[in-house]
Design an enzyme around this catalytic site. Structure first.
Site, PDB file in Angstrom:
ATOM      1  NE  ARG A  48      33.824  26.811  44.911  1.00 21.32           N
ATOM      2  CZ  ARG A  48      32.891  26.815  45.837  1.00 21.32           C
ATOM      3  NH1 ARG A  48      32.628  25.709  46.501  1.00 21.32           N
ATOM      4  NH2 ARG A  48      32.223  27.900  46.120  1.00 21.32           N
ATOM      5  CG  ASP A  96      35.878  34.300  47.472  1.00 21.95           C
ATOM      6  OD1 ASP A  96      37.106  34.283  47.702  1.00 21.95           O
ATOM      7  OD2 ASP A  96      35.387  33.852  46.422  1.00 21.95           O
ATOM      8  CG  ASP A 148      37.026  37.663  46.242  1.00 20.93           C
ATOM      9  OD1 ASP A 148      38.023  37.590  45.498  1.00 20.93           O
ATOM     10  OD2 ASP A 148      35.860  37.483  45.845  1.00 20.93           O
ATOM     11  CB  THR A 194      31.080  23.030  36.926  1.00 18.41           C
ATOM     12  OG1 THR A 194      32.420  23.511  37.175  1.00 18.41           O
ATOM     13  CG2 THR A 194      30.730  23.317  35.475  1.00 18.41           C
TER      14      THR A 194
HETATM   15  C1  PRP Z   1      38.349  28.552  47.413  1.00 20.30           C
HETATM   16  C2  PRP Z   1      39.113  27.974  48.590  1.00 20.30           C
HETATM   17  C3  PRP Z   1      39.309  26.531  48.173  1.00 20.30           C
HETATM   18  C4  PRP Z   1      38.043  26.258  47.401  1.00 20.30           C
HETATM   19  C5  PRP Z   1      37.123  25.468  48.282  1.00 20.30           C
HETATM   20  O1  PRP Z   1      39.204  28.848  46.377  1.00 20.30           O
HETATM   21  O2  PRP Z   1      40.309  28.640  48.848  1.00 20.30           O
HETATM   22  O3  PRP Z   1      40.461  26.317  47.373  1.00 20.30           O
HETATM   23  O4  PRP Z   1      37.434  27.514  47.091  1.00 20.30           O
HETATM   24  O5  PRP Z   1      35.998  25.057  47.584  1.00 20.30           O
HETATM   25  P1  PRP Z   1      35.710  23.529  47.241  1.00 20.30           P
HETATM   26  O6  PRP Z   1      35.987  22.752  48.481  1.00 20.30           O
HETATM   27  O7  PRP Z   1      34.252  23.543  46.861  1.00 20.30           O
HETATM   28  O8  PRP Z   1      36.594  23.136  46.096  1.00 20.30           O
HETATM   29  P2  PRP Z   1      38.674  29.596  45.051  1.00 20.30           P
HETATM   30  O9  PRP Z   1      38.318  28.581  44.018  1.00 20.30           O
HETATM   31  O10 PRP Z   1      37.620  30.597  45.410  1.00 20.30           O
HETATM   32  O11 PRP Z   1      39.968  30.302  44.505  1.00 20.30           O
HETATM   33  P3  PRP Z   1      40.857  31.468  45.166  1.00 20.30           P
HETATM   34  O12 PRP Z   1      41.546  30.856  46.346  1.00 20.30           O
HETATM   35  O13 PRP Z   1      41.777  31.815  44.064  1.00 20.30           O
HETATM   36  O14 PRP Z   1      39.963  32.604  45.564  1.00 20.30           O
HETATM   37  N1  URA Z   2      35.436  29.108  48.837  1.00 24.03           N
HETATM   38  C1  URA Z   2      35.405  30.143  49.710  1.00 24.03           C
HETATM   39  O1  URA Z   2      36.306  31.004  49.661  1.00 24.03           O
HETATM   40  N2  URA Z   2      34.405  30.221  50.592  1.00 24.03           N
HETATM   41  C2  URA Z   2      33.442  29.300  50.660  1.00 24.03           C
HETATM   42  O2  URA Z   2      32.535  29.424  51.509  1.00 24.03           O
HETATM   43  C3  URA Z   2      33.477  28.216  49.757  1.00 24.03           C
HETATM   44  C4  URA Z   2      34.496  28.141  48.857  1.00 24.03           C
END
Ligand code: PRP
Ligand code: URA
Length: 212
Positions: A107, A203, A206, A111
């Site tokens: 994400r 997160d 993380d 944006t």
């Molecule tokens: C997180 C999570 C989802 C997304 C949710 O991933 O695992 O995929 O955010 O957010 P949304 O519903 O607003 O799209 P992230 O983009 O942080 O990537 P990661 O899993 O690599 O940490």
């Molecule tokens: N992605 C995450 O990992 N946590 C949130 O709360 C939203 C998006």
């Protein structure tokens, strides 16, 4: 009239207990990872309640008898990278023969829109029921993009399984993918101005991988 969100809430006491442990900010990477895997296993068990069965005749060491076996479409599991990987083993523990596809999305922090960086799927997705897994459903952008991608590759039967959701994300999935059943373990209050779920668990990627 109150708005109706189309979502299956899996709120088994064991799942609620484990999720509360995960939410705590003191919970470290090892415990977080283990709890997520355990919850994914329990959620898969609940979702599988609706899987079709067929009769089968077998022979025990004592006598012939009728038994049941799973029928219908074969299963594929598709974690949304990275955080979805934290749910993969839990699902595969319950459905060991499942094929696994991977969709890489992150994400954009400005944006909040999903950016695709990887996609590798079994070649028979059209013949499988796909269980898409991601712990967080926030704006719903990542889940909706993953479902779009799977449909572009021919997928017809898809289930989405998330751990923590926000009403905003549920609405997006309901609107853009009304054919996809959605299962979650919690529906939280809202998103904050950075698109994080409140209270959420922070997160997820993380916390699973120990990055910052
Ligand atoms: C997180 C999570 C989802 C997304 C949710 O991933 O695992 O995929 O955010 O957010 P949304 O519903 O607003 O799209 P992230 O983009 O942080 O990537 P990661 O899993 O690599 O940490
Ligand atoms: N992605 C995450 O990992 N946590 C949130 O709360 C939203 C998006």
């Amino acid at each position: 009239m109150a708005e109706e969100l189309k979502v299956h809430l899996i709120d088994h006491p064991l799942i609620q207990h484990k999720l509360t442990l995960m939410r705590r900010k003191e919970t470290g990477t090892k415990d977080f990872r283990e709890l997520l895997e355990e919850i994914a296993m329990l959620m898969t068990y609940e979702i599988a309640r609706d899987f079709p069965l067929e009769d089968v005749e077998i022979e025990t060491p004592v006598a012939k008898c009728h038994g049941k076996k799973l029928s219908g479409k074969k299963i594929g599991v598709v974690p949304i990278l990275r955080a979805g990987l934290g749910m993969l083993n839990g699902v595969v523990n319950m459905i060991p023969a499942a094929r696994v596809g991977h969709i890489g999305l992150y994400r954009d922090p400005e944006t909040l829109k999903p950016v695709e960086y990887y996609c590798k799927l079994p070649n028979d997705v059209a013949e499988r029921t796909l269980l898409v897994v991601d712990p967080m459903l926030a704006t719903g952008g990542s889940a909706a993009a993953a479902l779009d991608l799977l449909k572009q590759h021919g997928a017809k039967n898809i289930i989405l399984m998330c751990l923590v959701s926000a009403p905003e994300g549920i609405r997006v999935v309901n609107k853009e993918h009304p054919d996809v059943p959605l299962y979650v373990a919690a529906i939280d209050e809202r998103l904050n101005d950075k698109g994080y779920i409140v209270p959420g668990l922070g997160d997820a990627g993380d916390r699973i991988f120990g990055t910052v």
